[in-house]
Design a protein around this motif. Structure first.
Motif, PDB file in Angstrom:
ATOM      1  N   SER A  40      28.345  37.796  41.145  1.00 46.76           N
ATOM      2  CA  SER A  40      28.968  37.381  39.952  1.00 46.76           C
ATOM      3  C   SER A  40      28.645  36.197  39.877  1.00 46.76           C
TER       4      SER A  40
ATOM      5  N   GLU B  88      26.228  34.413  36.707  1.00 40.13           N
ATOM      6  CA  GLU B  88      27.107  33.589  35.676  1.00 40.13           C
ATOM      7  C   GLU B  88      26.042  32.401  35.695  1.00 40.13           C
TER       8      GLU B  88
ATOM      9  N   THR C 149      29.673  33.690  30.349  1.00 37.65           N
ATOM     10  CA  THR C 149      30.343  34.021  31.604  1.00 37.65           C
ATOM     11  C   THR C 149      30.009  35.725  31.965  1.00 37.65           C
ATOM     12  N   LEU C 150      30.034  35.916  33.043  1.00 41.68           N
ATOM     13  CA  LEU C 150      29.794  37.626  33.312  1.00 41.68           C
ATOM     14  C   LEU C 150      30.810  38.381  33.208  1.00 41.68           C
TER      15      LEU C 150
END
Length: 297
Positions: A255, A259, A272-273
């Motif tokens: 993650s 990002e 953002t992820l």
């Protein structure tokens, strides 16, 4: 595609303890990948070589970052990812190696197996590792209707969240997907992900060959695909970590890798992820987007 056969792991150089008393035995088997799965995995690796790092990992992205850009920026974040299991013994020992080496990793368990092993999932989370979604049963989801596909993803999330995980990444079994499956994953607040380097640990079951493949194929900004169920992967892991460190890698969860890669691709937007929206090409079902996704498969 037929469901993978379950077989006991081969007797390689790892010394395995017997299963814990009272176990049902289901967690002490490793998936054997059939020939057609091997062809898919090889196609993903070949396709990934034609893309940048972000495009290889996130199949429905419209952004990308080429390796040359990463080198210019001095950017060398890497992610170790593990699929399948948990295996009651090997997965726990892999966690021990990661913790000893202070390496954050991302683990994609099969939820129907993990359901009976909440303790190891909680321990991954407590140690700062990330838990992703690898479906409920590890079936070829492309062969299912949309309702069944959604159940595989949503039910896996329900099980994993029950252990304290917050999965935001979805890795389709065998790396097989369709545009519709990716859209369903996005609707379930998941970002679909693949990898840049398949270590082939599921195929060769040889620690030396796994390490050599990493030394040869991994580079700047790599995302490695490994599996949590094979003793050979466990034996190779310390040397895999050492080889990646020798290449200058800074290890992060997948993650964070995505990002930070997005920030490099679009520095003004800095997205953002978590709970990313559906990619426009997939959501609209445009010909260009569908063609790109078919090419990745």
């Amino acid at each position: 595609m037929p469901r993978p056969r379950e077989t006991r792991p081969p007797a390689d150089s790892a010394q395995l303890a017997p299963p814990r008393p009272g176990g049902d035995g289901k967690a002490d088997v490793a998936l054997t990948y059939p020939p057609e799965a091997a062809r898919t995995m090889a196609a993903i690796e070949k396709s990934g070589r034609r893309k940048g790092r972000l495009g290889a990992v996130v199949p429905d992205t419209t952004l990308d970052v080429m390796p040359a850009t990463l080198k210019e920026e001095g950017w060398n974040l890497c992610a170790l990812t593990f699929d399948d299991g948990p295996h009651r013994v090997v997965t726990r020992q892999i966690l021990d190696v990661l913790n000893r080496e202070k390496i954050p990793a991302t683990y994609f368990p099969v939820a129907s197996v993990a359901e009976n092993q909440g303790e190891v999932i909680r321990d991954f989370i407590a140690a700062g590792h990330e838990i992703g979604n690898h479906s409920l049963t590890h079936a070829d989801l492309r062969a299912m209707d949309p309702e069944a596909q959604r159940h595989e993803i949503a039910e896996a999330n329900r099980i994993l969240r029950g252990f304290g995980a917050n999965p935001v990444l979805f890795r389709p079994p065998y790396g097989r997907y369709t545009p519709d499956l990716l859209a369903i994953a996005r609707e379930e607040s998941m970002s679909p992900v693949l990898w840049t380097v398949d270590t082939r640990d599921w195929q060769v079951r040889d620690p030396d060959r796994i390490v050599q493949h990493v030394k040869t194929e991994a580079g700047t900004g790599s995302v490695l695909l490994l599996h949590s169920t094979y003793p050979s992967t466990l034996n190779a892991l310390p040397r895999v970590i050492a080889a990646m460190r020798a290449k200058g890698c800074e290890f992060v969860t997948l993650s964070e890798w995505i990002e930070r890669m997005h920030q490099l691709a679009t520095p003004a937007m800095a997205p953002t992820l978590v709970n990313a929206g559906v990619n426009a090409a997939v959501k609209a079902g445009g010909k260009a987007g569908d063609a790109a996704l078919r090419a990745a498969n």
